[in-house]
Every structure is written in C-alpha cells, then in structure tokens.
Design an enzyme around this catalytic site. Structure first.
Site, PDB file in Angstrom:
ATOM      1  N   GLY A 177      10.745 -12.746  -2.094  1.00 30.11           N
ATOM      2  CA  GLY A 177      11.000 -13.289  -3.437  1.00 30.11           C
ATOM      3  C   GLY A 177      12.350 -12.821  -3.957  1.00 30.11           C
ATOM      4  N   GLY A 178      12.426 -12.701  -5.284  1.00 30.20           N
ATOM      5  CA  GLY A 178      13.679 -12.296  -5.928  1.00 30.20           C
ATOM      6  C   GLY A 178      14.167 -10.935  -5.471  1.00 30.20           C
ATOM      7  N   ALA A 413      45.411 -23.443   9.686  1.00 30.17           N
ATOM      8  CA  ALA A 413      44.726 -22.246  10.161  1.00 30.17           C
ATOM      9  C   ALA A 413      45.724 -21.122  10.426  1.00 30.17           C
ATOM     10  CB  ALA A 413      43.926 -22.569  11.409  1.00 30.17           C
TER      11      ALA A 413
HETATM   12  C1  HXC Z   1       1.064  -4.406  -6.248  1.00 28.85           C
HETATM   13  C2  HXC Z   1       0.984  -4.246  -3.977  1.00 28.85           C
HETATM   14  C3  HXC Z   1       1.971  -5.230  -3.854  1.00 28.85           C
HETATM   15  C4  HXC Z   1       2.519  -5.778  -5.026  1.00 28.85           C
HETATM   16  C5  HXC Z   1       1.399  -4.599  -1.896  1.00 28.85           C
HETATM   17  N1  HXC Z   1       0.661  -3.887  -2.733  1.00 28.85           N
HETATM   18  N2  HXC Z   1       2.223  -5.424  -2.541  1.00 28.85           N
HETATM   19  N3  HXC Z   1       0.541  -3.839  -5.169  1.00 28.85           N
HETATM   20  N4  HXC Z   1       2.036  -5.329  -6.200  1.00 28.85           N
HETATM   21  N5  HXC Z   1       3.469  -6.686  -5.003  1.00 28.85           N
HETATM   22  C6  HXC Z   1      -0.330  -2.900  -2.426  1.00 28.85           C
HETATM   23  C7  HXC Z   1      -1.596  -3.494  -1.844  1.00 28.85           C
HETATM   24  O1  HXC Z   1      -2.449  -3.929  -2.861  1.00 28.85           O
HETATM   25  C8  HXC Z   1      -2.135  -2.305  -1.102  1.00 28.85           C
HETATM   26  O2  HXC Z   1      -2.700  -1.443  -2.051  1.00 28.85           O
HETATM   27  C9  HXC Z   1      -0.912  -1.607  -0.602  1.00 28.85           C
HETATM   28  O3  HXC Z   1       0.157  -2.067  -1.412  1.00 28.85           O
HETATM   29  C10 HXC Z   1      -0.587  -1.949   0.831  1.00 28.85           C
HETATM   30  O4  HXC Z   1      -0.562  -3.363   0.958  1.00 28.85           O
HETATM   31  P1  HXC Z   1      -1.316  -4.138   2.123  1.00 28.85           P
HETATM   32  O5  HXC Z   1      -1.455  -5.535   1.696  1.00 28.85           O
HETATM   33  O6  HXC Z   1      -2.554  -3.395   2.484  1.00 28.85           O
HETATM   34  O7  HXC Z   1      -0.269  -3.964   3.282  1.00 28.85           O
HETATM   35  P2  HXC Z   1       0.039  -4.979   4.458  1.00 28.85           P
HETATM   36  O8  HXC Z   1      -1.205  -5.520   5.041  1.00 28.85           O
HETATM   37  O9  HXC Z   1       0.976  -4.260   5.351  1.00 28.85           O
HETATM   38  O10 HXC Z   1       0.812  -6.198   3.773  1.00 28.85           O
HETATM   39  C11 HXC Z   1       2.049  -6.024   3.187  1.00 28.85           C
HETATM   40  C12 HXC Z   1       2.431  -7.259   2.372  1.00 28.85           C
HETATM   41  C13 HXC Z   1       1.298  -7.596   1.363  1.00 28.85           C
HETATM   42  C14 HXC Z   1       2.688  -8.440   3.292  1.00 28.85           C
HETATM   43  C15 HXC Z   1       3.751  -6.936   1.660  1.00 28.85           C
HETATM   44  O11 HXC Z   1       0.942  -6.414   0.688  1.00 28.85           O
HETATM   45  C16 HXC Z   1       1.696  -8.632   0.387  1.00 28.85           C
HETATM   46  O12 HXC Z   1       1.696  -9.813   0.678  1.00 28.85           O
HETATM   47  N6  HXC Z   1       2.002  -8.172  -0.820  1.00 28.85           N
HETATM   48  C17 HXC Z   1       2.371  -9.063  -1.922  1.00 28.85           C
HETATM   49  C18 HXC Z   1       3.727  -9.641  -1.706  1.00 28.85           C
HETATM   50  C19 HXC Z   1       4.143 -10.460  -2.873  1.00 28.85           C
HETATM   51  O13 HXC Z   1       3.738 -11.635  -2.983  1.00 28.85           O
HETATM   52  N7  HXC Z   1       4.887  -9.835  -3.756  1.00 28.85           N
HETATM   53  C20 HXC Z   1       5.373 -10.445  -4.949  1.00 28.85           C
HETATM   54  C21 HXC Z   1       6.659 -11.147  -4.500  1.00 28.85           C
HETATM   55  S1  HXC Z   1       7.427 -11.929  -5.821  1.00 28.85           S
HETATM   56  P3  HXC Z   1      -3.997  -0.537  -1.783  1.00 28.85           P
HETATM   57  O14 HXC Z   1      -4.321   0.058  -3.100  1.00 28.85           O
HETATM   58  O15 HXC Z   1      -5.037  -1.453  -1.244  1.00 28.85           O
HETATM   59  O16 HXC Z   1      -3.549   0.468  -0.771  1.00 28.85           O
HETATM   60  C22 HXC Z   1       8.506 -10.816  -6.307  1.00 28.85           C
HETATM   61  C23 HXC Z   1       9.294 -11.323  -7.434  1.00 28.85           C
HETATM   62  C24 HXC Z   1      10.478 -10.506  -7.634  1.00 28.85           C
HETATM   63  O17 HXC Z   1       8.624  -9.768  -5.815  1.00 28.85           O
HETATM   64  C25 HXC Z   1      11.327 -11.232  -8.606  1.00 28.85           C
HETATM   65  C26 HXC Z   1      12.595 -10.531  -8.859  1.00 28.85           C
HETATM   66  C27 HXC Z   1      13.500 -11.338  -9.729  1.00 28.85           C
END
Ligand code: HXC
Length: 522
Positions: A177-178, A413
């Site tokens: 994402g961002g 160039a």
């Molecule tokens: C809160 C999060 C998190 C998040 C992971 N965790 N991402 N908690 N916010 N964004 C937590 C999980 O709940 C889990 O907590 C622990 O971190 C480990 O994650 P897992 O899923 O068990 O790990 P894994 O299987 O290795 O997968 C990793 C992952 C997945 C692919 C990154 O966690 C995932 O898809 N996360 C969400 C990604 C996402 O969509 N992020 C938002 C993007 S948008 P526990 O407590 O169970 O240990 C964004 C916008 C930014 O970032 C904009 C900026 C302008």
C-alpha cells in the site's frame, strides 16, 4: 505502577532493568522463532549487524501506543513495533529505524510513526544519514486514521531530507500500500531476495479488480523491482548480505550535503597507466566491448559499487573512488542495445546524476552512444520528456564534470552524455571517438538520397560517400579543432588524466541564478 514507585532506589533501578529487558524480548520467543524460520533476522539483530559493535544507542524504547480501539487497549506492543536510534557505521554516525515484525507485525500506528519522525528529525538536525529497515504489515488497521497521518509525516520528512542527508531503505519483509512511498522517496532501495516485497495493491486485490493472477514474488519481489520497475537499486541475498552492503555503500557517501566527502586510504597510484584500454575498442565499430572493464581500469583497485545493475542495462551508473575520493560514473553500455538512450536509461542516469550533485560527488561520464531509441513504443512512452531529464540533470549539476568519449557520440545523445555544452569542465576523446550528427550510412542516405538512387551501383556509391563523411566527421579531430573537446588522449592515460583533473577541480564552485527550484521535466 504505584507500587513500582514506592520501593528503594535500588529496587527502582532493578525494576527499570526488568522492564527494559522485557521490552528487549520484542514479540516473544514464539514470534522470534517464526521470524528466524523464515530466514529473517529480528529488528534488534539487524540493528546489531548494521552498526559497529556496541555503538547503537536506542531512543524512545518505552514509547507505547495509546489506542483502545478493536482490542488494542489490552495489547502490549513492545517499543510499539519499531526500534529507533543512532550509532556508528565504519566509525561515522548514522541514524536508523528498524521495524519489528515480531511485535504486531511491525504495523505502523500513531506512536510507532512518531518514533520514526523523532529519529528522522534527529538525523536532520545532526546532518547524518538515515537508514530505514522495513518489515511491516503496513498501517495498523485497528488504529485507523492516526496510522495514515503517521505515514504522511514520514513522507514529509523524507522529502525535507531529500538532497540534505543520504536516505537508504532496506526492504526486509512486506511493504504494501502507501507504505511503499517512503522507500520510493528515499535515495536508495535495497531489497532482500525471497523475503521482501513491495506493491501498491497485492495479488488478491489485483485478481479481484482486474482478474490478473500473479504471485507476491513476481509482482513485487526484489528481482521484479530490480529488473522490471527499477524501484529496487540493490538485490541482496539475505539480511546479512543486505546490511553488509549498506555499510559498504555508506563509505562512499558524505554525512550530508554540507559535509566533506569521505576519503578512503588509497594505495593505488594516480599515474597508473591502463594499457589494457588501448586495445579494448574493437576494430569494427558495431562490435561490443565491456564498458565495465573501462570503469574498473580507471577506479582505485578496480572497485565498483553499482546500483541498478539489472535495470536499464544499456547505461551503467556506479560509484568508484579515484585517489580515495568518491566519484559517480555514468557510462553507456555497448553490450545492451548498443548503449542507446531510452526512457529507462534516461531516468536511471538522471536520478543518479542528481544524487551525486546533491552530495557533491564529482561526475565522470564515458560516452559511447549511437543516439536515442527510435520507435513508437519509446515515443509514446515519452522519450522526449524522459530524455530531457538527462539534459536537465547534467546541466543543473555544479560538481566537477569530466567526459571521456570512447567511441560513438552521435547527435542529441552526444549532447545528452555530458557534452561541453551541458557544462562539462573537460571533455576528452580517445582516438577511436566518432563525434557526429549521426552514423555515416544514415547521413548519406538522407543527404545523398537522389545521387545514390540514380547511381549505376547504388551500394558502391553509398559506401564511397559514407567513407568521405566518416573521414570528415566520424573521428575526434573535427570536434577537437573546434575546441568542442579539450583533448584527445591515449586510452591508457585515462586514469592519469581523470585523477589529475579531479584534483585540479576539487574546489570548483558554481553559483546559479537565485530561484526557488528548477522544474525538471518529470
Ligand atoms: C495490525 C497487523 C497488521 C496490520 C499484521 N498484523 N499486519 N496488525 N495492522 N496492518 C499483525 C497480525 O494481526 C498478527 O498479529 C501479526 O501482525 C503477524 O501477522 P501474520 O498475519 O500472522 O503474519 P504473516 O502470516 O506472516 O502475514 C504477514 C502479512 C499479513 C502478509 C503482512 O499480516 C497481512 O496481510 N497484513 C495486513 C496487510 C495490510 O493489508 N496492511 C494494510 C496495508 S494498507 P498477532 O496478534 O496475531 O500476532 C496500508 C496503507 C498505508 O498500509 C497508507 C499510507 C499512506
């Protein structure tokens, strides 16, 4: 908490140690094990490897998130999932932030972001480089808007720091994402093979929205970004390799745009001849040769540090040292598309030139360029404005600029590869140089079209006319007679000349018109 404050001083000190030790365990044994199983180091192990032993000083270890939403009130996130601080790398101060995936997936919430803001602000005040080690699930989903604000504050600081202190990002896990925009705003992106990826939208969303199927690795892995998008400058094999290479890279860079260049001890001689260069240009002008050998011959001890090795290979950009002082090299690479300039090559070189200029690193250009890439694909991709970036970047650069024409320097160039008219301080050419508007055959086809088509033997007449054209223009002597190049040199003397000129131009200062900033064609 109240009880904790009641005991003796000794107890308070002991309690402090206990609380600190607790935070240092990060997300706990299970999560650390999971991290290791993926062949990833933890954030603390990364920090230890990046910095000289026992020099890292952590800041804001006790920061906690303050969100109570969606169960966060009960959730402990040690150090709020990011380790920040400063220490020494090769004896010089550097600031860093390392996201801790073992603690809530290194997700970025309000306080996590504020820790990164603080360490970036300190790097700016101290005028020292900043290294980010990214390994995060992105915006902390439970916290919502404060997470987005957090990213905003980081992007703002990346931009303020741009051209002021070197900024390096190591992608050592997910970045989605961002979140990808902080690395993109930094100067250099290192990625670890297999364990890291970057993308705006992941495979699931892509499949849902446009029906395309692609894996994480193919979409946003290190190799994809190093070969296809150019987002990644350095592909590394492992966390250890990545951190070791960042340490080496920093040895080429000054602390800030106001700091002197780092000078390494040099045992190589400034007067060393490079006889191997006398024979490197093939007799036939359409044959390839290895431009990297030319760069290595000129560099101290043949050492080259090359970003973007796998992207836009028709141009090479590289850091070398000459007499211990860093130099940025830009060179056409005859091995790929004859070293032609296209959209990506122009972008790659322009950004490199602007980085070097921002940090006072002199530029050395090796020109062997047949022109700009023709065709609808390039025209419609905007070769006009991308090519203009190169002209702009060279023209605005005020560092010492040296150019060596090794073979072809044709048309626009020729101008684009740091010609005298773009402000090169000194242009040299090898006797094999061809400085012309275009290749002889193409030129004759245009100028003598009628004469060739009406000749008894058109091919023979074309060859005859081309030979005359080559005699006039496809050599360095006409350009030398006009003072467009300063000197024709023996290839073997290239290092000698370059070393002397860089020494001579060390104090170059060029003051430009007072204005807010240039408007480079982006
Ligand atoms: C809160 C999060 C998190 C998040 C992971 N965790 N991402 N908690 N916010 N964004 C937590 C999980 O709940 C889990 O907590 C622990 O971190 C480990 O994650 P897992 O899923 O068990 O790990 P894994 O299987 O290795 O997968 C990793 C992952 C997945 C692919 C990154 O966690 C995932 O898809 N996360 C969400 C990604 C996402 O969509 N992020 C938002 C993007 S948008 P526990 O407590 O169970 O240990 C964004 C916008 C930014 O970032 C904009 C900026 C302008």
């Amino acid at each position: 908490m109240e009880n904790e404050q009641k005991g003796s001083t000794e107890e308070k000190l002991r309690l402090f140690e206990v609380r600190k030790a607790d935070l240092l365990t990060m997300g706990g044994e299970k999560m650390v094990l999971k991290q290791h199983e993926l062949t990833k180091l933890t954030a603390r192990e990364r920090v230890d490897l990046l910095f000289d032993a026992d020099t890292f000083q952590e800041i804001q270890l006790f920061v906690k998130h303050r969100s109570t939403l969606f169960g966060l009130g009960e959730k402990e996130i040690p150090a709020d999932g990011v380790i920040t601080g400063f220490g020494l790398i090769n004896g010089r101060t550097v600031f860093a932030a390392a996201q801790d995936f073992t603690s809530a997936g290194g997700s970025l919430g309000e306080m996590h972001a504020k820790k990164i803001w603080k360490v970036m602000d300190m790097a700016l005040s101290a005028r020292k480089p900043f290294v980010a080690m990214n390994d995060s699930g992105g915006a902390r989903i439970q916290e919502g808007v404060p997470s987005l604000e957090g990213y905003g504050g980081i992007f703002y600081r990346n931009t303020i720091a741009s051209g002021y202190i070197p900024q390096i990002t190591a992608i050592m896990g997910p970045t989605a994402g961002g979140a990808v925009y902080s690395p993109a705003l930094a100067d250099w992106v290192f990625m670890v093979k297999k364990n890291s990826y970057m993308y705006i939208t992941g495979p699931e969303v892509i499949k849902a929205v446009i029906g395309e199927e692609v894996s994480h690795e193919d979409l946003g892995g290190a190799v994809a970004h190093a070969t296809k998008s150019g987002v990644c400058h350095f592909v590394t094999e492992s966390d250890q390799d990545c951190l070791a290479r960042i340490r080496t890279f920093l040895s080429f860079l000054p602390d800030s745009c106001h700091s002197p260049l780092p000078v390494a001890a040099c045992t190589d001689s400034p007067g060393r001849e490079c006889p191997e260069l006398d024979t490197i240009i093939p007799d036939k002008t359409n044959r390839v040769y290895d431009m990297k050998k030319v760069i290595a011959a000129v560099a101290d001890k043949g050492e080259i540090f090359e970003p973007h090795e796998l992207w836009a290979k028709n141009i090479i950009v590289a850091f070398i040292r000459i007499m211990g002082r860093p130099v940025g090299v830009i060179a056409n690479n005859p091995k790929f598309n004859a070293g032609i300039l296209d959209v990506n090559a122009s972008d790659k070189a322009s950004r490199f030139i602007r980085f070097c200029d921002a940090f006072n690193i002199p530029l050395l250009t090796f020109s062997d360029v047949p022109g700009y890439m023709p065709g609808t694909r390039q025209e419609w991709s905007g070769i006009i404005s991308h090519g203009a970036k190169l002209l702009h970047a060279y023209s605005e650069a005020t560092v010492p600029k040296l150019t060596v024409v090794t073979r072809k320097a044709y048309g626009g160039a020729y101008l684009g590869m740091c010609s005298k008219q773009l402000g090169a301080d000194y242009v040299m050419a090898w006797p094999t140089a061809e400085i012309a508007v275009m290749g002889a055959e193409g030129a004759c086809n245009i100028v003598y079209r009628r004469e060739i088509s009406s000749a008894d033997d058109p091919a023979a007449r074309r060859a005859e006319l081309a030979c005359a054209y080559e005699g006039q223009f496809n050599n360095p002597y006409f350009a030398a007679s006009l003072g467009v190049i300063e000197e024709i040199i023996r290839p073997r003397d290239t290092r000698k000349r370059v070393a002397t000129l860089l020494e001579t131009l060390q104090d170059k200062t060029e003051v430009r018109l007072l204005k807010k900033h240039n408007n480079i064609p982006l």
